[in-house]
Write an enzyme that holds these catalytic residues in place. Sequence first.
Site, PDB file in Angstrom:
ATOM      1  N   CYS A   1       0.863  -1.201   0.000  1.00  0.00           N
ATOM      2  CA  CYS A   1       0.000   0.000   0.000  1.00  0.00           C
ATOM      3  C   CYS A   1       0.890   1.238   0.000  1.00  0.00           C
ATOM      4  O   CYS A   1       2.052   1.176   0.373  1.00  0.00           O
ATOM      5  CB  CYS A   1      -0.933  -0.025   1.206  1.00  0.00           C
ATOM      6  SG  CYS A   1      -0.085  -0.197   2.763  1.00  0.00           S
ATOM      7  N   PRO A   2       0.350   2.382  -0.438  1.00  0.00           N
ATOM      8  CA  PRO A   2       1.175   3.592  -0.461  1.00  0.00           C
ATOM      9  C   PRO A   2       1.368   4.155   0.950  1.00  0.00           C
ATOM     10  O   PRO A   2       0.631   3.785   1.869  1.00  0.00           O
ATOM     11  CB  PRO A   2       0.351   4.567  -1.307  1.00  0.00           C
ATOM     12  CG  PRO A   2      -1.021   4.035  -1.360  1.00  0.00           C
ATOM     13  CD  PRO A   2      -1.002   2.596  -0.939  1.00  0.00           C
TER      14      PRO A   2
ATOM     15  N   THR B   1       8.341  -3.754   0.350  1.00  0.00           N
ATOM     16  CA  THR B   1       8.959  -3.144  -0.847  1.00  0.00           C
ATOM     17  C   THR B   1       8.233  -1.837  -1.183  1.00  0.00           C
ATOM     18  O   THR B   1       8.403  -1.304  -2.266  1.00  0.00           O
ATOM     19  CB  THR B   1       8.849  -4.081  -2.075  1.00  0.00           C
ATOM     20  OG1 THR B   1       7.474  -4.422  -2.263  1.00  0.00           O
ATOM     21  CG2 THR B   1       9.679  -5.338  -1.919  1.00  0.00           C
TER      22      THR B   1
ATOM     23  N   ARG C   1       7.128   1.497   1.115  1.00  0.00           N
ATOM     24  CA  ARG C   1       7.788   2.683   1.643  1.00  0.00           C
ATOM     25  C   ARG C   1       8.220   2.386   3.072  1.00  0.00           C
ATOM     26  O   ARG C   1       7.481   1.752   3.823  1.00  0.00           O
ATOM     27  CB  ARG C   1       6.846   3.900   1.649  1.00  0.00           C
ATOM     28  CG  ARG C   1       6.617   4.528   0.282  1.00  0.00           C
ATOM     29  CD  ARG C   1       7.869   5.225  -0.276  1.00  0.00           C
ATOM     30  NE  ARG C   1       7.636   5.781  -1.595  1.00  0.00           N
ATOM     31  CZ  ARG C   1       7.834   5.156  -2.748  1.00  0.00           C
ATOM     32  NH1 ARG C   1       8.291   3.905  -2.758  1.00  0.00           N
ATOM     33  NH2 ARG C   1       7.605   5.755  -3.892  1.00  0.00           N
TER      34      ARG C   1
ATOM     35  N   GLU D   1      15.795   5.889   4.668  1.00  0.00           N
ATOM     36  CA  GLU D   1      16.270   5.811   3.299  1.00  0.00           C
ATOM     37  C   GLU D   1      16.582   7.192   2.694  1.00  0.00           C
ATOM     38  O   GLU D   1      15.749   8.063   2.629  1.00  0.00           O
ATOM     39  CB  GLU D   1      15.191   5.154   2.461  1.00  0.00           C
ATOM     40  CG  GLU D   1      15.620   4.727   1.118  1.00  0.00           C
ATOM     41  CD  GLU D   1      14.452   4.018   0.446  1.00  0.00           C
ATOM     42  OE1 GLU D   1      14.441   3.979  -0.760  1.00  0.00           O
ATOM     43  OE2 GLU D   1      13.555   3.530   1.160  1.00  0.00           O
TER      44      GLU D   1
ATOM     45  N   HIS E   1      16.351  -0.273  -2.236  1.00  0.00           N
ATOM     46  CA  HIS E   1      15.265   0.240  -3.084  1.00  0.00           C
ATOM     47  C   HIS E   1      15.509  -0.122  -4.560  1.00  0.00           C
ATOM     48  O   HIS E   1      15.585   0.760  -5.425  1.00  0.00           O
ATOM     49  CB  HIS E   1      15.112   1.757  -2.921  1.00  0.00           C
ATOM     50  CG  HIS E   1      13.723   2.214  -3.233  1.00  0.00           C
ATOM     51  ND1 HIS E   1      13.067   3.184  -2.514  1.00  0.00           N
ATOM     52  CD2 HIS E   1      12.843   1.826  -4.198  1.00  0.00           C
ATOM     53  CE1 HIS E   1      11.866   3.369  -3.017  1.00  0.00           C
ATOM     54  NE2 HIS E   1      11.706   2.556  -4.041  1.00  0.00           N
TER      55      HIS E   1
END
Length: 329
Positions: free
Chosen positions: A205-206, A232, A234, A263, A295
């Site tokens: 999900c975002p 994978t 955020r 990150e 990433h």
Amino acid sequence: MKILFYDTKNYDKESFEAIRENYPEICLDYTKSDLDPRTAVLSEGFDAVCAFVSSDVGTQTLDILHEKKVRLLLMRCAGFNNVDLDTAKKHGIRVMRVPGYSPEAVAEHAMALALASNRRLYKAYNKVRENDFSLSGLMGFNFFEKTAGIIGTGKIGAAMCRICRGFGMKVIAYDVYQNDSLKDFVEYVSLEQLLSESDLISLHCPLMDSTYHLINIETIRQMKDGVILVNTSRGALVKTNDLIEGIRMHKFAGVGLDVYEEETNNVFEDRSDEILEHSTTARLLSFPNVMITSHQGFFTKEALEAIANTTLQNASDFIEGKDSPNDVK
Ligand code: NAI
């Protein structure tokens, strides 16, 4: 139209230059600097800038881009949580993105992380290279007939559901909307049920207010012991300190992360000892059942070609004043 391409890597330049002749109306210039409030001034004389997930496209950056008369922000990625959309709108800067360049690229990487952490492939690789052929510490479990819990069943989550089905897994999912294309083999359940029944949990999900720190100590406690967690999407979907606590409680058989809270492009490129010493990512790396990649989920030949094509098509639509489904509003 003149576009300044921020945070250029050789592979970006190669994929964009390969198709550039199809867009004679576009002039591209490249800089290695990433877009942030310090580097936004470089956009002087450009109509558009092209940025990425790592860019800081917050209020300050957008104020400077506006001052420099930039009218278009081309995000060469799907996510846009790093863009202050209200400020972009206020300044009349159009924001466009690449919504789905290769969902399979990310889903395949998610499964690679799940498999690698389950079977400790990173450890096996190093052991054999050191002439140690013993199997100690390498035991995993079969995915066949286990339950995969997919959180977010948009383009990438749906691809992950199909991959898990191919492994003979039972697939359950949680999403705020149901994806009809999955109805033959995916059962939608509550988040609580997904957490408590899954042997593999994969996040797709975002990052939004509602999903920030979705995985925290409370949700970790609801998971089965021996679960594999893959992220994978955020980094901030997972509260890192709570994940560390969960790992120390022996909750996880494996954790595979392509994204993490701290990150930035340079955490590992700079490899400053000080950054690593104090980083929660470094703490995560100290656990034998955690595998982290940098990433790279999107990083396939097909995805890079699709990113270049869609980004330049977005610029072309802007020039022609066309509406686009790739507008971020
Ligand atoms: P998408 O927009 O097709 O799907 C996202 C899904 O999440 C939708 O079905 C949506 O309803 C669902 N969702 C929204 N809020 C939710 C909630 N609170 N709980 C559960 N589900 C919720 O997006 P797509 O293309 O599948 O990408 C997913 C994410 O993957 C992106 O937002 C991005 O963060 C990440 N990504 C990572 C890449 C990498 O290289 N590792 C590359 C591309 C994307």
